[in-house]
Design an enzyme around this catalytic site. Structure first.
Site, PDB file in Angstrom:
ATOM      1  N   ARG A 120      -8.260  -7.556  -8.258  1.00 12.51           N
ATOM      2  CA  ARG A 120      -9.077  -8.766  -8.394  1.00 12.51           C
ATOM      3  C   ARG A 120     -10.516  -8.340  -8.638  1.00 12.51           C
ATOM      4  O   ARG A 120     -10.836  -7.152  -8.617  1.00 12.51           O
ATOM      5  CB  ARG A 120      -9.006  -9.603  -7.109  1.00 12.51           C
TER       6      ARG A 120
ATOM      7  N   HIS B 194     -14.989  -1.666   8.894  1.00 12.82           N
ATOM      8  CA  HIS B 194     -14.293  -1.474   7.623  1.00 12.82           C
ATOM      9  C   HIS B 194     -14.615  -2.556   6.605  1.00 12.82           C
ATOM     10  O   HIS B 194     -13.916  -2.686   5.600  1.00 12.82           O
ATOM     11  CB  HIS B 194     -12.780  -1.364   7.831  1.00 12.82           C
TER      12      HIS B 194
ATOM     13  N   LYS C 122       0.816  -1.215   0.000  1.00 13.72           N
ATOM     14  CA  LYS C 122       0.000   0.000   0.000  1.00 13.72           C
ATOM     15  C   LYS C 122       0.850   1.265   0.000  1.00 13.72           C
ATOM     16  O   LYS C 122       0.502   2.259  -0.635  1.00 13.72           O
ATOM     17  CB  LYS C 122      -0.935  -0.013   1.215  1.00 13.72           C
TER      18      LYS C 122
END
Length: 691
Positions: free
Chosen positions: A302, A245, A126
């Site tokens: 994905r 989340h 990230k």
């Protein structure tokens, strides 16, 4: 755009799906429609799972633990070799974003239905991904994405950014290894928890920090690229309604989106994909602030769980697109050929108990079905993507999602109305689900008015989780359903065989007690406890005559002339004093469940003449609320603790659960150690409360 095939394309006629559950079933359905042979893989826990039953062939990978089965790269590759599978579709989760897996397939000459390993690596880290997006001109949220990982350094960076901040696993996704930190005081505990989750889920505990925007929306863009340099965006989805989340409700298109903003976000998403040489289906996630500014959050390399809402509004099969691109074909459509039609919602049905802090639930599905005709729904408007069927076992080993309910309407209001009716038409028995919670979300006034942000559930916690006072009519309806079932069980002509309150020359009378789950831990409440139990007295003059129901409880007194008419399936028509209501209703052992398009009502039930009025002392032990694994013991045996202090951490279905002290006292002993597997109801530790 004309569909063509690259000269060096690798055609394949057999597809192995390296996943389980609804996505495995979904991919195999599309593959079979395209004329491909399908191969499933499975663990010992999934030997009789639906995706195994539906496949042309299936290969065992190993034990139930994901690391020894679905995450075992060598075993998956060997399964492809054994079955001569020319390609592998990874679904989502497990190996779907594993670069080493892609490289292993390349080495074995097997086509990976997804992006190249280099693209996965570019977005898998990230922090590095943020740097590349900055270079590509994609806007970023302020934060820390550096290599330094010292605890003190991370705390200093959080202090510099300003609270609240969001701690995120650098290698993460799906809400794992992620915490919102409100102040410096809670930073270390949050960091420890994030690192622990990240190590468990990804084998990597590096973290990044972002400024936590207070009221942003989570808007993501579906992108698709082929190996010929073409890229398009298939518009956006709003995934703002999340819990811990993890997304709960998704919709497409995003409410309030202007054409200009849609184009800006879409082009930024395609730019991000091209920056890393992307091929296949991907999702670029943005935070959309209240002022219309948007910031890159991450890219999922994905197919996403929520891709069906995009399929609904575009009329495209994204899995077919994936397979054709993997075969070397060009994208089926150009950007100017893609259009939006109507509105779509997706609701994720989980095996979990919202009334018990969403604890994962396990069990056997005694029934799993949907009555579309009975609910007046069109099949073309409703889609249920599921990896389970009636009779399947829901285990502790994997994600608790049972199915995705996807609906379509001409506009948002129509789609939302269809969603509520479809939720009511679901019939799930044997396992507790979040269906009632989904109904509360979907009928909330602010959700109906599209007043959305990523803290929607937190902001409306008081109403979404309020101890709703059950209406007298619901108590009466539940009592009538239970009484009707009792009468059906006692249809003998002999009074000695009947248990329905039969009296010679007198009305049949039965007294029962009902209480809502949030008011009690079970049905064996003291019937005199007027705060939690409603007593219902049912009388009738004879078989077939209306029941006379009398309700007595706190602030509650009502009498009804009541009849029940069985309809098709589990639908019933309950009439109370001339007011007729159609419900999906059933009685599972000691629970009556009633569902209509507005809500699900669950009430514990028991005949009063069977109730033990004795008072019982509270247990001095803590028991496991679900099947799972002990992650950590947070205190030592013999330690003095205060009420609410964390004692141990369990993990089940990829989520952590912290067990706390029930009172002031001390821990006498732990019965399990870190790494041990425990069953639901197992006594975890011995606890002695202070006098």
């Amino acid at each position: 755009m004309t569909r063509t095939t690259s000269p060096d394309a690798q055609r394949f006629d057999t597809l192995l799906v390296a996943n389980r559950g609804e996505i495995a079933c979904r991919v195999m359905r599309t593959a079979r429609r395209m004329g491909l042979r399908t191969v499933a893989v499975y663990s010992d826990a999934d030997a009789n799972a639906r995706h195994v039953r539906e496949a042309d062939e299936a290969v065992r990978l190993g034990p139930a633990a994901a690391r020894e089965s679905y995450l075992n790269v060598a075993a998956v590759v060997e399964a492809a070799r054994r079955t001569n599978a020319g390609a592998i579709h990874p679904g989502y989760g497990f190996l779907s974003e594993n670069g080493a897996f892609v490289e292993a397939l390349d080495a074995a000459g097997i086509t990976f239905v997804g992006p190249p390993a280099s693209a996965i690596a570019a977005m898998g880290d990230k922090s590095a991904a943020k740097a590349r997006m900055h270079d590509a001109g994609v806007p970023l949220v302020p934060g820390y994405h550096g290599e330094g990982q010292d605890d003190a350094l991370l705390r200093d960076e959080a202090d510099r950014i300003g609270y609240p901040v969001l701690l995120k696993a650098s290698a993460g996704g799906g809400g794992k290894g992620m915490r919102v930190v409100e102040s410096s005081d809670g930073f270390q505990a949050a960091l420890d928890g994030c690192r622990r989750e990240s190590r468990s889920a990804f084998g990597d505990d590096r973290m990044l920090i972002e400024k936590y925007l207070v009221q942003p929306r989570h808007v993501e863009v579906q992108v698709f690229c082929d190996a010929h340099g073409h890229g398009v965006y298939l518009f956006e989805r709003d995934c703002s309604v999340q819990r811990r989340h993890q997304k709960v409700l998704e919709e497409a298109p995003a409410p309030g989106m202007t054409e200009e903003l849609r184009r800006e976000m879409g082009e930024a998403a395609v730019r991000a994909a091209r920056e890393i040489g992307y091929v296949g289906a991907g999702t670029v996630e943005f935070l959309l602030d209240v002022d219309g500014s948007f910031y890159f959050m991450e890219m999922n390399t994905r197919l996403q769980v929520e891709h069906p809402v995009t399929e609904m509004i575009t009329g495209q099969d994204l899995v077919e697109w994936q397979l054709r691109v993997a075969m070397g074909e060009r994208l089926p459509l150009a950007q100017d050929e893609l259009t939006i039609s109507g509105h779509s919602f997706e609701a994720r049905l989980y095996a979990e108990d919202p009334e018990q802090d969403f604890l994962p639930a396990t069990g056997t599905l005694s029934r799993f079905a949907m009555d579309l005709a009975g609910a007046g729904l069109e099949a073309k408007r409703v889609r249920l993507d599921s990896g389970v069927e009636t009779g399947d076992v829901v285990s502790m080993h994997y994600d608790p999602m049972l199915a995705k309910l996807i609906v379509h309407g001409d506009d948002r209001a129509q789609a939302l109305a269809t969603l509520n009716r479809a939720l009511a038409a679901l019939d799930v028995r044997g396992v507790v689900t979040n269906r009632g919670f989904l109904q509360r979300l979907a009928t909330h006034p602010d959700f109906r008015d599209a007043k959305l942000d990523t803290r929607f559930i937190e902001r409306h916690e008081d109403t979404l989780f309020a101890e709703r006072r059950v209406a007298p009519e619901d108590y009466a309806a539940a009592a009538l359903i239970g009484l009707h079932q009792l009468a059906r069980e006692c249809e003998s002509d002999s009074p000695w065989d009947r248990h329905d309150g039969f009296r010679l020359n007198a009305p049949h009378t039965i007294r029962i007690a009902l209480c809502a789950p949030e008011l009690s831990q079970g049905p064996a409440q003291d019937a005199d406890d007027a705060e939690s139990v409603t007593v219902v007295e049912g009388k009738r003059e004879g078989q077939g005559s209306p029941w006379q129901l009398t309700l007595n409880g706190q602030d509650l007194s009502a009498t009804y002339a009541a009849t029940l008419e069985p309809l098709e399936g589990d639908a019933v028509a309950v009439t109370l004093d001339g007011h007729r209501r159609r419900l999906q209703a059933r009685r599972d052992d000691n629970v009556v469940v009633m569902v209509d398009p507005r809500r699900e009502t669950r009430l514990f039930w028991r005949r009063i003449d069977a109730i033990d009025h004795g008072h019982h002392e509270a247990e001095s032990t803590l028991t496991a609320p679900m099947h799972g694994t002990v992650v950590a013991l947070l205190v030592e045996a013999g330690a003095r603790v205060e009420k609410g202090m964390p004692l141990m951490v369990m993990e089940a279905m990829k989520m952590e659960h912290t067990m706390t002290a029930p009172a002031d006292g001390h821990v006498e002993s732990f019965h399990f150690a870190a790494g041990d597997t425990v069953g639901q109801g197992d006594v975890l530790l011995a606890f002695a409360a202070d006098e």
